[in-house]
Structures are given as C-alpha cells and as structure tokens.
Write an enzyme that holds these catalytic residues in place. Structure first.
Site, PDB file in Angstrom:
ATOM      1  N   HIS A   1      15.142  -6.745 -37.801  1.00 40.40           N
ATOM      2  CA  HIS A   1      15.515  -7.196 -36.822  1.00 40.40           C
ATOM      3  C   HIS A   1      14.631  -6.738 -35.663  1.00 40.40           C
ATOM      4  CE1 HIS A   1      18.423 -10.094 -35.258  1.00 40.40           C
ATOM      5  NE2 HIS A   1      17.376 -11.017 -34.446  1.00 40.40           N
TER       6      HIS A   1
ATOM      7  N   HIS B   1      19.027  -5.476 -40.289  1.00 39.13           N
ATOM      8  CA  HIS B   1      19.157  -4.966 -38.877  1.00 39.13           C
ATOM      9  C   HIS B   1      18.061  -4.374 -38.268  1.00 39.13           C
ATOM     10  CE1 HIS B   1      23.533  -6.660 -37.868  1.00 39.13           C
ATOM     11  NE2 HIS B   1      23.912  -5.597 -38.513  1.00 39.13           N
TER      12      HIS B   1
ATOM     13  N   HIS C   1      21.808  -4.334 -45.900  1.00 40.66           N
ATOM     14  CA  HIS C   1      21.919  -4.885 -44.787  1.00 40.66           C
ATOM     15  C   HIS C   1      22.291  -4.399 -43.680  1.00 40.66           C
ATOM     16  CE1 HIS C   1      25.867  -6.541 -42.553  1.00 40.66           C
ATOM     17  NE2 HIS C   1      25.160  -5.198 -41.406  1.00 40.66           N
ATOM     18  N   GLU C   2      22.129  -2.580 -43.945  1.00 38.50           N
ATOM     19  CA  GLU C   2      20.887  -2.236 -41.990  1.00 38.50           C
ATOM     20  C   GLU C   2      19.585  -2.673 -42.050  1.00 38.50           C
ATOM     21  OE1 GLU C   2      23.326  -1.349 -40.156  1.00 38.50           O
ATOM     22  OE2 GLU C   2      25.183  -1.126 -41.640  1.00 38.50           O
TER      23      GLU C   2
END
Length: 727
Positions: A515, A512, A508-509
């Site tokens: 991104h 980010h 998940h991180e």
C-alpha cells in the site's frame, strides 16, 4: 500515532494528524478578536551545535536511505530544534504573504513545509520502536511534547486558517485537477476537525489536553516495553520442557547457563501455551502475559483511565458526545453505535462456537479447563478432529522462502519485480529489496524488513516508513517502507521456520507495505497508507488470503531440508482445519474491541468516575457475556494500539476490514482465477495506488463494483456452515 506519521506531508500533516485530536466546524472570528493561543518559546540553535549532524546533510546513499551508522543519539535533539525553527519560518512566510491566498502560495506551500523536521522524526520514530535505549526513551519524553505544541500552533494559527479557508471557499473556480482538489479538501477538513474554527479559550484548553495526552501515550508505551522486558519465565529443570519442540527449546536457552527463559513476545507466548505439557508453567506464563504493566512502577492502569478522561474532555470541547463519536465520524462505520452493532452480529455466533470448542476440549482433558489451558487443549482437539498438528507445517515455511512466495504473489497481481539489494540498515538483521515496475523497470520504492525480536524492540508486527512518496515540482520521490515482526531468533546455524499464524502475519504486513510502495499520489498528505483503520487494514488483510491457496503454496512452501513441496494431504488437512478455534479467536478479538469502544464512548463526567481500569474492563465483559475463560486479546494495561498508537476507538477496524477483504478476495475466487488480471488491475488502481484520493467507501466500490456484504466474513470464519462438532 507517532509524530513520524503525523508529519507525513509537512506542516499540513501536523493538521492531518490532529484527526487524533478533535475538531468541529465554527465560523472563524475576525482577526481582531482572535489570536493564536499557543505561546511558542524561542528556540536557539547555532551552526556549531549542528556541525557534523547527519540530518543536516543531503543523503546521497543508495535509494536515499538514512546513513544509520552515522546517526548518534545526540544528533536528534539539535536536528529537531533546527527543523522546528525552519518550519516556523516557512509557516510565517505563508501567513505574511501579501498576495491573495491561492492554491500555490497557501495549500501547496503548506504541503511543502516541515521537510527537514520530517526527515529527523521519521528516523527517530522508527529507531525508538526497533532499537531504543534509555537515552532515546528520555528524548521521546522531551521531543513528542515539543512536536505536539508545534502541531497545535499550526492548527490554531488564525491567519493561516483564514488563508486556507479563503482558498477553500473559491474551490469551484480554481480549475484544480483531482489530486489538487483533494489536497485542498483534506487540508481544510483537517484544520476544521482539529479545532481551527473554535473560540480562543477552547483552543487553548485543547492545546493543553493535547500536550498531556502526548506525554501520557509516550509513558504508556515505555512502561509496556519495560514491563515486558522485566518478565521472564525461567525454567531450570529440563524435565519440565515436555511437549516443546527442539527448535523452541534452543531458541529460549540461556546462553552459557543450564536454564531456559520464555518472554512475553506473542510468538513465544503462543508457542509455549500451545505445546508445553507442564500446566503450572503455562499458568505462570499466562498470568505474566495478562497482568503485564498492571502493577508496580510500570502500572498502566491509571494512565489508561487518565487518557480516557482527557480524550473525553477534548471531544466535548469540540462538540462531540465522546471521543469515539469524534473519531468514527470520518470512518466507514461513522458512529460507535454502528460499530457495536456490527461486533454483536459476529460475536453471537462466535460465543456459540466457543462454547462448543470448550466442551470438546474438556472432553479430551477429562476435567474443567481454565484460561491457561485453552491453547494447549485446542491443539489436542485439532489433532483429534483433523489429525493435524501445526508443527508439521513449520519445516515448509522457511522465512526467506516465505518472502519469495509473498513477492511472487505481488508480482503476478501487480506486475512488479522485487529483488534483494545490499543496503546498510539500522540493525544487522535488516534485509532490503528494491521494488520496480516489471514492464518499465521504473523504481517504485525500497522495502526493508526487520523480522526478529530483541529487548530494544517493541512487540507485535507493523509497517512504517522512512520516506513518503511525492511528486511535487517535478521531483519524483519514491518511498522507503519497512515491515517489522518479532520472530524467535533460531539457534546458530538453524533456519527460521514459521508457524501458519506467522506466515499469515508476514503476508498481512507485506500488504501494508505494498500500500505504501505502489502509491501514485503526488502529495505526501494522502499518498500511500491513508484512511481510517477500518479501511487501512483492507489492503493488508486481503493479501492474507493468498498465502494458503494450494496454487500459491506450491510456489514457496518447500521443506527446508529436502526441498519437497508441501504435500497436498497436509494442505488439505490445514484447509479443513482453517475454521477451527474461530469461536475463541473471534471472542477474544471482539472482547478487546468492546473494551476499546467503551473506554472511548465515555462522556467526561462518566470517565471521571472510573477508579480501576480492571473493574471497568470486567463490567464491559460481563455486559456482553464474555466467558471468563476467554481473556480479551488485550487488557487495558497492555493495549498499546489504543493507548500508545493511533487506533483509539478503532480496534474493531480489523474485523470491519475483514468484511472488505473477504468480499474482495471473493471476487477472485468467483472468477475462477486467484490472479485474475482484470480484477487485480482494479485492486491495484483503486486500492494500492490511490492512497486517499477519494473517500474510502468510493475507492472500495470502484474496485469491487458494489458495497460489501457480511456473508463472506461469516463464511470464512466457519459461522455460515455447520460447526466442526456438528459436521
């Protein structure tokens, strides 16, 4: 949201950050009738005070990483003051420019302001999250109110707004390219939403509210860290450690003493609550967790109430019904009513499933279970129904190997390479990786990871940055991105082994992080991670889908001792149990989301009547029939997302973004190839590279070809099929 994120893109982003404040459009008054309501004190800073200050030097180290070893606590305040002085001069130069306002001399010039201040605040904001101390805590209380005041001075500068508006009014005649036009649009929009068009009296009151809110959010976060560190469940009798793994016991053993101490980090908490056989100890840790920062010197209850009151007042000054109505106007949900409607659609099947899960657990337990029993007996049910124990997986998820798996997924999807490099970090635990375009070898960014819990580090997991990407005036600057988690530090000489939940969080991180790393936007104000939480969580959550795919597990999930690839039998058991306990997980999350929305849907009159944060919570939970046995994931006293971070009225966004990530990954699954190059190229172009180039709805449609539906979300949670009990 910390000022390190507020300053993304210079003083223009001081205004962008005011999306955490308020703003409604009103025609500006003639200059003769309006003056800035922010009185800025003079700041004097001498060259002698700055001598040897690393923030005033050019950073020539590898990749432009800050010289962490040279930065001392005493360097921050002088550098902040000098940065403020320089930013003020840059703003004055724009305001007093005798030439007619243009994109270049107003909008672009504004985008370039505040760079020396940004340089300091990014480091300060990150270090106070990872390696804080008493001095830095005190500096937070001094620096952030200063920055809020400077932010408001920019927002409410009438001459500056007049120039921005003059350029905006002629936008169709300027011949701007797409990114230039977007920068102009966002700069004007955020001035307006921050209150630049309001009467002077309203601006002055909003500035005062902003200052109070800034101080309270800082205090809230410090209270939570102090209260968390103050709690330790101490165990002196080894007979009471039954059920805990040797790795866990070694991790919580107090060095040099015959006792064990369990803290409130989520990794410690869930590990203990799932395995510890001693019911009384589970009850003590459970109470410690849910009552943290709710009494004594670190009581955050009154602060939560005051923050809700101030935000409600500020929203009304801006012409909005509530803070939630203001915030959600620019989000994909658009209104808090729409967010509530969505949550209730998912809550209904979640409550039904949770009741089934409770019945299954009580059948195994042979007695009524309480809140502190849920994790323990849910694991018993999992083992009974699926012959599956999550601890069987840990030996296959060694930390470095899991990162290798995440990197391989990203490389296949986005045609990038990721290699470890030697870069001095802010803490010895930090590792660094260079990210390149695999086809051209072009440097895309530096990725730095800090994985372990320590007392100086705030809880949870997050992504941040030390430098944004930009490409202005031909100077191409690539980002420095960080990922942080709070893993249990293993005993000396032992590997770091992850639970499935921790593996999912790592992916998940990293989403980010990607991104931020892959952005191809040249203006910092909307490069990288951009957009409201209900969209920003999409790139991170879509990456979660790959970690448990059998094809991906074969790449990295190997036994840390034997090197054996994780057995398919174990993978099948894991996937068969993937929707297990979703009633509980859905209910605890939505309960917290409902508390958040209802805090921020209050009018100022309603907020003024609140006297107890706990009573307010209970009223909300009863309204939606949340069973007492299921605690909300966060109570108000430790809900840092909404009271010390940037997610006020937005915690629901994680679930909203799940509509997007479930639908987005469905595109790969339906194609029969989870690395489908055509779909991956669209995902890279329209999501990971595009920042805030267009409105988030449009970016998603450009990737997917249509709006998402809720069905994949419900199916992924097991609500679109018979429950495990029925099956």
């Amino acid at each position: 949201m910390k000022m390190s994120e507020m300053l993304k893109g210079g003083a223009a982003a001081l205004v962008l950050a005011a999306t955490a404040a308020c703003g409604a459009s009103e025609a500006p008054k003639p200059e003769a009738e309006i003056a800035s309501q922010i009185e800025l004190p003079e700041i004097e800073i001498s060259d002698a005070e700055l001598e040897g200050n690393p923030f005033r030097a050019e950073w020539t180290g590898t990749y432009g990483v800050p010289p962490f070893a040279e930065i001392k606590d005493e360097h921050y305040m002088p550098a902040v003051k000098k940065g403020i002085v320089e930013m003020r001069a840059e703003i004055d130069a724009i305001v007093n420019n005798p030439d007619e306002p243009t994109f270049e001399n107003t909008i672009l010039a504004l985008e370039k302001t505040g760079q020396s201040l940004d340089k300091v605040i990014r480091v300060f904001g990150n270090i106070t999250n990872t390696d804080t101390n008493d001095t830095l805590n005190q500096l937070e209380g001094e620096i952030y109110p200063m920055l809020t005041r400077e932010q408001d001075a920019v927002t409410f500068n009438p001459k500056l707004f007049a120039r921005v508006k003059a350029v905006y009014d002629q936008r169709d005649r300027l011949g701007l390219d797409e990114q230039e036009a977007r920068l102009l649009e966002l700069t004007h929009r955020n001035f307006v939403r921050a209150g630049a068009g309001l009467p002077p009296a309203a601006q002055a009151e909003i500035a005062q509210l902003n200052a109070e809110i800034s101080g309270l959010t800082t205090t809230y976060g410090q209270n939570l860290l102090n209260a968390t560190n103050a709690f330790k469940l101490e165990i002196t009798d080894p007979a009471r450690l039954g059920g805990l793994t040797d790795d866990f016991k070694n991790a919580v053993k107090v060095e040099g003493e015959d006792k064990w101490a369990v803290g409130l980090s989520r990794s410690f908490f869930e590990g203990f609550m799932s395995s510890a056989e001693d019911r009384e100890l589970r009850s003590q840790l459970f109470d410690g967790y849910r009552n943290v920062a709710s009494s004594g010197d670190y009581d955050n209850g009154p602060l939560a109430i005051k923050l809700a009151q101030l935000r409600a007042k500020r929203a009304e000054l801006m012409g909005y019904k509530s803070h939630a109505h203001y915030v959600l106007e620019q989000r994909m949900a658009h209104t808090p009513e729409a967010a509530l409607e969505f949550l209730q659609k998912v809550l209904e099947p979640g409550l039904k499933r949770a009741a089934e899960e409770q019945a299954d657990m009580e059948q195994i337990a042979g007695h009524e279970i309480l809140g502190h029993d849920w994790w323990f007996y849910s694991e018993k049910v999992r083992q009974d129904k699926y012959a599956f124990d999550e601890n069987q997986l840990r030996p296959y998820f060694q930390l470095d190997a899991t990162f290798d798996g995440a990197f391989e997924v990203a490389s296949r999807l986005f045609n990038i390479s990721i290699e470890e490099v030697s870069v001095p970090g802010w803490n010895p635990a930090v590792k660094s990786y260079e990210v390149k375009d695999a086809a051209t070898g072009e440097h895309l960014g530096l990725f730095m990871v800090d994985m372990y819990a320590r007392s100086s580090k705030r809880g949870g997991a997050w992504m941040s940055s030390y430098r944004s990407s930009s490409d202005m005036d031909g100077e191409r600057i690539r980002p420095i991105i960080t990922n942080n988690m709070n893993l249990v530090t293993p005993a000396a000489g032992q590997p770091t082994l992850l639970s499935p939940t921790e593996v999912e969080t790592l992916f998940h991180e990293f989403g980010h992080g990607l991104h931020g790393l892959l952005t191809q936007i040249r203006y910092p104000s909307f490069s990288g991670v951009y957009g409201g939480p209900d969209y920003v969580e999409f790139p991170s959550q879509v990456m979660e889908h790959w970690w448990s795919e059998p094809q991906v597990l074969a790449m990295y999930a190997r036994h840390h001792q034997t090197g054996q690839v994780i057995p398919m039998e174990l993978v099948d058991k894991m996937n068969n149990a993937s929707t297990f306990n979703q009633g509980f997980k859905t209910t605890e999350f939505i309960a917290a989301s409902l508390i958040d929305l209802h805090w921020h849907m209050l009018s100022s009159e309603e907020a003024a009547k609140i006297t107890s944060a706990r009573d307010f919570e209970l009223e909300v939970l009863r309204k939606y029939n949340i069973p007492e046995i299921i605690e909300p994931r966060y109570r108000s006293t430790y809900f840092s997302h909404i009271f010390a971070g940037g997610y006020s009225a937005g915690y629901y966004s994680y679930l909203w973004a799940e509509i997007l990530d479930a639908d987005g990954f469905d595109a790969f699954k339906q194609s029969g190839d989870i690395f489908n190059p055509e779909i991956a190229a669209k995902l890279k172009q329209w999501v990971f590279e595009s920042g805030g180039l267009r409105e988030t709805d449009e970016l998603y449609r450009n990737f997917r070809g249509s709006d998402p539906g809720i069905e994949p979300l419900l199916r992924n949670r097991g609500f679109g099929e018979p429950s495990p009990a029925e099956g």
